[in-house]
Design a protein around this motif. Structure first.
Motif, PDB file in Angstrom:
ATOM      1  N   LEU A 140      43.197 -50.903 -15.298  1.00 58.55           N
ATOM      2  CA  LEU A 140      42.086 -51.027 -14.362  1.00 58.55           C
ATOM      3  C   LEU A 140      42.649 -51.203 -12.954  1.00 58.55           C
ATOM      4  CD1 LEU A 140      39.718 -53.478 -16.294  1.00 58.55           C
ATOM      5  CD2 LEU A 140      39.247 -51.085 -15.772  1.00 58.55           C
ATOM      6  N   PRO A 141      41.937 -50.748 -11.917  1.00 59.85           N
ATOM      7  CA  PRO A 141      42.400 -51.021 -10.551  1.00 59.85           C
ATOM      8  C   PRO A 141      42.290 -52.513 -10.233  1.00 59.85           C
ATOM      9  CG  PRO A 141      40.244 -49.964 -10.522  1.00 59.85           C
ATOM     10  CD  PRO A 141      40.708 -49.929 -11.948  1.00 59.85           C
ATOM     11  N   PHE A 142      43.205 -52.994  -9.387  1.00 58.99           N
ATOM     12  CA  PHE A 142      43.162 -54.376  -8.939  1.00 58.99           C
ATOM     13  C   PHE A 142      42.648 -54.437  -7.506  1.00 58.99           C
ATOM     14  CE2 PHE A 142      45.113 -57.957  -6.666  1.00 58.99           C
ATOM     15  CZ  PHE A 142      44.634 -59.009  -7.432  1.00 58.99           C
ATOM     16  N   LYS A 143      41.684 -55.314  -7.269  1.00 57.33           N
ATOM     17  CA  LYS A 143      41.136 -55.511  -5.929  1.00 57.33           C
ATOM     18  C   LYS A 143      41.258 -56.979  -5.563  1.00 57.33           C
ATOM     19  CE  LYS A 143      39.397 -51.242  -5.725  1.00 57.33           C
ATOM     20  NZ  LYS A 143      39.847 -50.228  -4.742  1.00 57.33           N
ATOM     21  N   ASP A 144      41.560 -57.234  -4.313  1.00 54.50           N
ATOM     22  CA  ASP A 144      41.674 -58.602  -3.809  1.00 54.50           C
ATOM     23  C   ASP A 144      40.684 -58.762  -2.655  1.00 54.50           C
ATOM     24  OD1 ASP A 144      42.532 -60.872  -2.156  1.00 54.50           O
ATOM     25  OD2 ASP A 144      44.278 -60.944  -3.453  1.00 54.50           O
ATOM     26  N   ALA A 145      39.684 -59.629  -2.825  1.00 51.82           N
ATOM     27  CA  ALA A 145      38.643 -59.778  -1.808  1.00 51.82           C
ATOM     28  C   ALA A 145      39.228 -60.202  -0.468  1.00 51.82           C
ATOM     29  CB  ALA A 145      37.593 -60.786  -2.289  1.00 51.82           C
ATOM     30  N   ASP A 146      40.197 -61.127  -0.482  1.00 54.44           N
ATOM     31  CA  ASP A 146      40.804 -61.567   0.776  1.00 54.44           C
ATOM     32  C   ASP A 146      41.507 -60.420   1.481  1.00 54.44           C
ATOM     33  OD1 ASP A 146      39.841 -64.098   0.447  1.00 54.44           O
ATOM     34  OD2 ASP A 146      41.769 -65.054   0.010  1.00 54.44           O
ATOM     35  N   ALA A 147      42.231 -59.601   0.701  1.00 59.62           N
ATOM     36  CA  ALA A 147      42.929 -58.460   1.307  1.00 59.62           C
ATOM     37  C   ALA A 147      41.941 -57.479   1.915  1.00 59.62           C
ATOM     38  CB  ALA A 147      43.793 -57.762   0.256  1.00 59.62           C
ATOM     39  N   GLU A 148      40.790 -57.293   1.258  1.00 54.69           N
ATOM     40  CA  GLU A 148      39.761 -56.397   1.790  1.00 54.69           C
ATOM     41  C   GLU A 148      39.192 -56.944   3.103  1.00 54.69           C
ATOM     42  OE1 GLU A 148      38.535 -53.477   0.488  1.00 54.69           O
ATOM     43  OE2 GLU A 148      39.968 -53.455  -1.165  1.00 54.69           O
ATOM     44  N   ILE A 149      39.033 -58.262   3.179  1.00 51.78           N
ATOM     45  CA  ILE A 149      38.511 -58.878   4.413  1.00 51.78           C
ATOM     46  C   ILE A 149      39.511 -58.694   5.551  1.00 51.78           C
ATOM     47  CG2 ILE A 149      37.852 -61.068   5.487  1.00 51.78           C
ATOM     48  CD1 ILE A 149      36.877 -61.948   2.673  1.00 51.78           C
ATOM     49  N   VAL A 150      40.806 -58.909   5.232  1.00 50.16           N
ATOM     50  CA  VAL A 150      41.846 -58.728   6.250  1.00 50.16           C
ATOM     51  C   VAL A 150      41.849 -57.282   6.752  1.00 50.16           C
ATOM     52  CG1 VAL A 150      44.351 -58.671   6.606  1.00 50.16           C
ATOM     53  CG2 VAL A 150      43.296 -60.613   5.432  1.00 50.16           C
TER      54      VAL A 150
ATOM     55  N   CYS B  69      36.817 -53.044 -12.146  1.00 59.52           N
ATOM     56  CA  CYS B  69      38.147 -53.408 -11.686  1.00 59.52           C
ATOM     57  C   CYS B  69      38.452 -54.848 -12.084  1.00 59.52           C
ATOM     58  CB  CYS B  69      38.254 -53.248 -10.165  1.00 59.52           C
ATOM     59  SG  CYS B  69      37.193 -54.396  -9.231  1.00 59.52           S
ATOM     60  N   ILE B  70      39.664 -55.280 -11.802  1.00 56.28           N
ATOM     61  CA  ILE B  70      40.023 -56.700 -11.824  1.00 56.28           C
ATOM     62  C   ILE B  70      39.906 -57.179 -10.390  1.00 56.28           C
ATOM     63  CG2 ILE B  70      41.756 -58.427 -12.382  1.00 56.28           C
ATOM     64  CD1 ILE B  70      40.838 -56.930 -14.822  1.00 56.28           C
ATOM     65  N   LEU B  71      38.989 -58.104 -10.120  1.00 54.08           N
ATOM     66  CA  LEU B  71      38.696 -58.534  -8.752  1.00 54.08           C
ATOM     67  C   LEU B  71      39.087 -59.995  -8.566  1.00 54.08           C
ATOM     68  CD1 LEU B  71      37.438 -58.313  -5.946  1.00 54.08           C
ATOM     69  CD2 LEU B  71      35.184 -58.695  -6.998  1.00 54.08           C
ATOM     70  N   ALA B  72      40.062 -60.246  -7.699  1.00 53.40           N
ATOM     71  CA  ALA B  72      40.460 -61.605  -7.354  1.00 53.40           C
ATOM     72  C   ALA B  72      39.649 -62.071  -6.154  1.00 53.40           C
ATOM     73  CB  ALA B  72      41.959 -61.656  -7.031  1.00 53.40           C
ATOM     74  N   THR B  73      39.042 -63.253  -6.251  1.00 50.82           N
ATOM     75  CA  THR B  73      38.219 -63.777  -5.161  1.00 50.82           C
ATOM     76  C   THR B  73      38.874 -65.001  -4.545  1.00 50.82           C
ATOM     77  OG1 THR B  73      36.943 -65.208  -6.649  1.00 50.82           O
ATOM     78  CG2 THR B  73      36.133 -62.970  -6.318  1.00 50.82           C
ATOM     79  N   GLY B  74      38.460 -65.333  -3.337  1.00 48.84           N
ATOM     80  CA  GLY B  74      38.957 -66.529  -2.676  1.00 48.84           C
ATOM     81  C   GLY B  74      38.444 -67.790  -3.351  1.00 48.84           C
ATOM     82  N   GLY B  75      39.109 -68.917  -3.073  1.00 47.25           N
ATOM     83  CA  GLY B  75      38.765 -70.168  -3.743  1.00 47.25           C
ATOM     84  C   GLY B  75      37.337 -70.624  -3.531  1.00 47.25           C
ATOM     85  N   GLY B  76      36.745 -70.303  -2.361  1.00 46.68           N
ATOM     86  CA  GLY B  76      35.398 -70.768  -2.083  1.00 46.68           C
ATOM     87  C   GLY B  76      34.309 -69.757  -2.400  1.00 46.68           C
ATOM     88  N   ALA B  77      34.693 -68.557  -2.841  1.00 44.40           N
ATOM     89  CA  ALA B  77      33.703 -67.490  -3.027  1.00 44.40           C
ATOM     90  C   ALA B  77      32.677 -67.842  -4.099  1.00 44.40           C
ATOM     91  CB  ALA B  77      34.418 -66.191  -3.400  1.00 44.40           C
ATOM     92  N   PHE B  78      33.124 -68.412  -5.210  1.00 46.70           N
ATOM     93  CA  PHE B  78      32.224 -68.682  -6.336  1.00 46.70           C
ATOM     94  C   PHE B  78      31.252 -69.817  -6.018  1.00 46.70           C
ATOM     95  CE2 PHE B  78      31.552 -69.648 -11.008  1.00 46.70           C
ATOM     96  CZ  PHE B  78      31.110 -68.379 -11.354  1.00 46.70           C
ATOM     97  N   MET B  79      31.472 -70.531  -4.934  1.00 46.17           N
ATOM     98  CA  MET B  79      30.569 -71.622  -4.559  1.00 46.17           C
ATOM     99  C   MET B  79      29.262 -71.096  -3.990  1.00 46.17           C
ATOM    100  SD  MET B  79      32.326 -74.186  -5.456  1.00 46.17           S
ATOM    101  CE  MET B  79      31.393 -75.552  -4.756  1.00 46.17           C
TER     102      MET B  79
END
Length: 592
Positions: A53-63, A100-110
């Motif tokens: 699966l593709p890997f996505k990083d929310a923080d990297a997308e924001i940057v 995809c596999i999506l990594a989120t920042g520590g505060g995103a799930f809040m």
């Protein structure tokens, strides 16, 4: 316990596991949530490779969207609110795309809106991790804007206390440990495979499973378990399950028909749990009054005890009426002592809302208050008529308090149930994240305590085994003046358990390897295990011994310890040599 231990589900190691998981996901993404430093990126990248699966990083997308501006720079220039808004929109966009596999920042799930989008379009997987593990990892990078303070450890602890109750809403939890990344990937794959295989049971086909996941049904009902406490005409039941607060009126009406209730609780629990309880009582026509005390050990005092007794009398509670303790161990001990005293004994119901109270203080009839001389030195043995342990009440419990209760669960394995301790080693993550596993762990713990209490109600013999770790732990608590910011009871017990094992090894009664095994397990879930882990510790060995001699378990001026010949093989050791204890404590305080 050995014959009922559930089989562990592992990743099959072939294409079959991936096919089953993809069918269960039904086109949704796997969304990784958790604190900074929990491994969302490092594990997520390897997980994506294994699952193709593709890997996505929310923080990297924001940057990238901010023309390469770093996360700390975005925080500094625009503020956290702007960053969270960007984060919300980026995650929504990524979830709307290909799986995809999506990594989120520590505060995103809040963010509630983000959680809802994840529920609609993804499977949430929480990487849990201990405070010391996270702190060690994030200090290596130094790029976390929320930790740019004079005390990053305290800020991290606060963030964990705020976020972990929300993280527990994730679909799956995996404990992130300091092991090779490949090991964590295997454990994560096993957790995903177990999830895919386990919902729903007996699925006819992967197509049925896909339809099931798309429909998002409510969680399966948790079957309550009842543990009887056999004390003759004072026998009672401990009921463990989910949603019991909603049913409290039915249960109380059953054991005390026609009775009124005086509910004793604290300010924190009153905000979170009291409305549900009162609604349940009102639905059964049960008159109730409420007595609210301040949270914390300070309420276990003579002045507060006097006030509670007077308010119970003012509420016109008679001997056949019921005093209900709604809260943790402090409320249970205080309300129970008041129930034992008012009118020389009113009926009493325990509704514990902390894990520590559910597995320990609510069971067995010990009640009392603290004095300047020590903890629980004034009180009574007074059995409740009923205990209702609702695991749903634990959802709002801060992680630190949940861990503190877990120490008492481990204690039951160490006392006389090696197989239960082994089960905990394999299932700790589930106990922290899954209601069914919590019901199982709490039920086993309550059965263990009920069995001992039935044999020795007033601690003349075997019941002293329940004090494993407490001779040390109570002394530590007393020396920090019961300051919960420094040490809560379960943390003192965790350190005390390790001390008891290491002292036993020093005396040649068990191996040091067994002590280290238990210490590793407690450390793995984030509990302190060494005396020097207590913040601001300044006391010496003689001070600890003095505190031990104030303990209610001292007999004829001699120290009594619960020691071990191995995991699951505890015994009461009376008249322990004071010099041996002093030497051991000196070495423990110097241990690196």
């Amino acid at each position: 316990m050995g014959e009922t231990e559930p089989a562990r589900v592992g990743w099959p190691g072939d294409g079959r596991g991936g096919a089953i998981l993809r069918a269960a996901l039904a086109g949704r993404s796997i969304v990784l949530v958790g604190m900074m430093g929990s491994g969302k990126t490092s594990i997520g990248q390897r997980l994506a490779q294994r699952l193709s699966l593709p890997f996505k990083d929310a923080d990297a997308e924001i940057v990238a969207a901010a023309a390469g501006m770093s996360i700390p720079d975005i925080f500094a220039k625009y503020g956290e609110a702007h960053f969270r808004d960007c984060e919300r929109r980026v995650i929504a966009r990524l979830l709307a795309g290909e799986p995809c596999i999506l990594a989120t920042g520590g505060g995103a799930f809040m963010d509630e809106g983000t959680r809802e989008r994840i529920r609609e379009r993804g499977l949430s997987l929480w990487f849990d991790a201990a405070h010391d593990v996270l702190l060690r990892r994030v200090r290596r990078k130094g790029d976390r804007p929320l930790l740019q303070t004079s005390d990053p450890a305290a800020v991290l602890r606060r963030l964990m206390d705020e976020r972990y109750p929300v993280y527990r809403q994730a679909d799956i939890a995996v404990l992130s440990r300091d092991v090779a990344h490949e090991v964590m990937v295997e454990e994560t794959l096993a957790a995903l495979y177990g999830w895919a295989k386990g919902e729903p049971e007996n699925a006819a086909s992967t197509a049925d499973l896909a339809r099931f996941m798309t429909s998002r049904p409510p969680p399966r009902a948790i079957e309550p378990q009842t543990v009887p406490v056999g004390l003759g005409d004072r026998a009672y039941d401990i009921v463990i399950g989910a949603g019991l607060l909603d049913q409290a009126g039915d249960h109380i009406a059953r054991v005390a028909p026609g009775a009124a209730c005086a509910i004793v609780t604290d300010g924190n629990v009153a905000r979170l749990q009291l409305p549900v309880l009162r609604h349940s009582l009102e639905a059964r026509g049960i008159r109730s009054s409420v007595i609210v005390v301040e949270p914390g050990e300070g309420s276990k005092s003579f002045p507060v005890f006097q006030s509670v007794c007077e308010q119970i009398l003012e509420a016109r509670i008679e001997r056949r009426d019921v005093v209900v303790a709604l809260g943790g161990g402090v409320v249970g001990d205080l309300a129970g002592f008041a129930a034992a005293s008012v009118r020389r004994g009113s009926r009493f119901v325990q509704i514990p809302t902390t894990l520590l109270a559910q597995v320990d203080s609510s069971v067995g009839g010990k009640t009392g208050i603290n004095t300047a001389q020590g903890k629980n030195l004034v009180g009574a043995f007074y059995q409740p008529s009923l205990v209702l342990a609702d695991v749903d009440a634990l959802a709002t419990l801060p992680l630190r308090e949940f861990r503190a209760g877990y120490a008492e669960i481990v204690k039951y394995g160490l006392i006389d149930d090696f197989f239960f301790f082994e089960w905990l080693e394999s299932n700790a993550s589930a106990v922290f994240a899954d209601r069914a596993a919590r019901v199982e762990a709490i039920s086993v713990s309550c059965r263990a305590k009920a069995k001992i209490v039935a044999r020795d109600e007033t601690e003349q013999g075997d019941r002293a085994l329940l004090n494993l770790g407490h001779t040390f732990g109570h002394a530590f608590e007393r020396l920090v003046h019961y300051d919960s910011a420094r040490l809560v009871h379960g943390e003192g017990v965790a350190i005390g358990l390790v001390c008891a094992l290491r002292f036993s090894a020093r005396l040649g009664m068990c191996s040091l390897q067994e002590a280290e095994r238990v210490e590793r397990h407690l450390t793995r879930v984030g509990l302190p295990t060494r005396i020097r882990d207590i913040p601001g510790w300044r006391a010496d060995a003689d001070s600890v011994l003095d505190a031990m001699f104030q303990d209610k378990k001292v007999e004829k001026g001699a120290l009594t310890f619960v020691l071990l010949r191995g995991i699951g093989r505890s015994f009461v050791a009376k008249g322990v040599d004071v010099d041996a204890a002093r030497s051991f404590l000196k070495d423990e305080m110097a241990r690196e």
